[in-house]
Design an enzyme around this catalytic site. Sequence first.
Site, PDB file in Angstrom:
ATOM      1  N   LYS A  57       3.026   6.507   4.674  1.00 44.17           N
ATOM      2  CA  LYS A  57       2.315   5.412   4.253  1.00 44.17           C
ATOM      3  C   LYS A  57       2.879   4.030   4.571  1.00 44.17           C
ATOM      4  O   LYS A  57       3.999   3.820   4.288  1.00 44.17           O
ATOM      5  CB  LYS A  57       2.219   5.475   2.606  1.00 44.17           C
ATOM      6  N   SER A  84       0.739  -1.222  -0.147  1.00 38.02           N
ATOM      7  CA  SER A  84      -0.048   0.009   0.109  1.00 38.02           C
ATOM      8  C   SER A  84       0.702   1.364   0.015  1.00 38.02           C
ATOM      9  O   SER A  84       0.378   2.538  -0.009  1.00 38.02           O
ATOM     10  CB  SER A  84      -1.050   0.091   1.275  1.00 38.02           C
ATOM     11  N   SER A 122      -5.953   3.533   4.393  1.00 35.91           N
ATOM     12  CA  SER A 122      -5.390   2.839   3.385  1.00 35.91           C
ATOM     13  C   SER A 122      -6.537   2.091   2.610  1.00 35.91           C
ATOM     14  O   SER A 122      -6.361   0.752   2.307  1.00 35.91           O
ATOM     15  CB  SER A 122      -4.514   1.530   3.860  1.00 35.91           C
ATOM     16  N   LYS A 176      -0.001   3.649  -2.904  1.00 36.97           N
ATOM     17  CA  LYS A 176      -1.030   4.801  -2.654  1.00 36.97           C
ATOM     18  C   LYS A 176      -0.398   6.168  -2.718  1.00 36.97           C
ATOM     19  O   LYS A 176      -1.091   7.402  -2.884  1.00 36.97           O
ATOM     20  CB  LYS A 176      -1.885   4.484  -1.486  1.00 36.97           C
TER      21      LYS A 176
END
Length: 439
Positions: free
Chosen positions: A242, A52, A116, A55
Amino acid sequence: MMVFMMAMGVVQKPANAQGDLDVNAKAAILVEASTGKILYEKNSDTAQGIASMTKMMTEYLLLEAVEEGKVKWDQKYTVPTNVSKMSHNTSLSNVSLREEGTYTIKDLYESMAIYSANASAMAIAETIAGSEANFAKLMNKKAEELGLENYKFVNSSGLNNKDLAPYVDQVVGGAEEENVMSAKDTATLAYRLLNDYPEVLETSSIAKKMFAEGTEDQFNMPNWNWMLPGLIREYEGMDGLKTGTTDFAGACFTGTAERDGMRFITVVMNVDVSAGENSYDARFNETRKMLDYAFANYSIEEVLPANYQVKGQKTLPVEKGKEKEVQIKTDSPLSMVIKNGEKDQYKPEFVLDKKKLNDEGELTAPIKKGEKVGYVTLKSSEKNDLGYLTDKGTNASKSSVVAVESVEKANWFVLSMRAVGGFFGDIWNSITSTVKGWF
């Protein structure tokens, strides 16, 4: 003496970041955020799964689209069946999106950045590019534009394609493929995200928020970045960016923290998990280790002041000018990210702009006051410099060298007299050399 030297060999450590820091991860990198100066790296050029952390690229493309007026924060998104079904998959990180329900792009962005949410990333991708496949093309194109080198994007969320497949007509790439980037590329993406769209921190720093508050879809979203102030692994100054976890990528995290005007970016990929330790703690522990090291050992220092003149190179000869030379100096102070106690190992190096010089190494009049003639940079006497993420950082470690005063072009009479003087001077030098030869 022999015993003393042996003891010194045991006590002293090599003066480099690589020897002072050991990160328990398959790949890692530590960077100063304003310049992109690399302070530590481990296997940072090899592409790894990013999960993730993907992202961040989706965020970059969304923030760019908003800036360009292609997408608006209050724009409504109506949820199609496939995206709604994905959002109700409880094995994936998600907020529930009702089929045919409408949500603002701002709501979807916040759920992606904070919690997320994978379906929200997919919704944003469809809003910008029409489909996941088209968005993946945009991601790879943007990666090339940003100067990334070791990467491949196949979807907007970072999921394994096998988890994405039930919700799209066709996956991009292999049936079980995932997005990959090197640690260096991941840090570069974070660096560009922070510098191009610093407002990203307004959202990534939110520890907890209610999604679609006041509606039947409201959902409490704690941030997966547990190092944010107020969460269970809080770290002073932490405000992004992140996390990411899949079986393929392992536990990953791109973090950033700021204290007293100094900001650092860290990336850990596929961290080693010790017995009795969970993967969440492992990635945050390794990040904490890197940030503690950075804040304790580095600072931005002014190494050269403005108006600095390089010893032995305070002037440059001028051809066809009223004056035969011009003084030069730096036009601004030069600061660098320096490890404590290592300031003295940096020495100024003057680099002339060769396009400004003739074959004899002279400037040609006229010359304007403040005209750039080169730059000064700092060179380390040690061979442990890891460089910068981008050329922008390299340029930040330079100070322009400019002409102190204007030099007008001499008129034809002055140039003629110089030529005559030079002619007779050459004859005189020839005669004196010959006479000296007689004796």
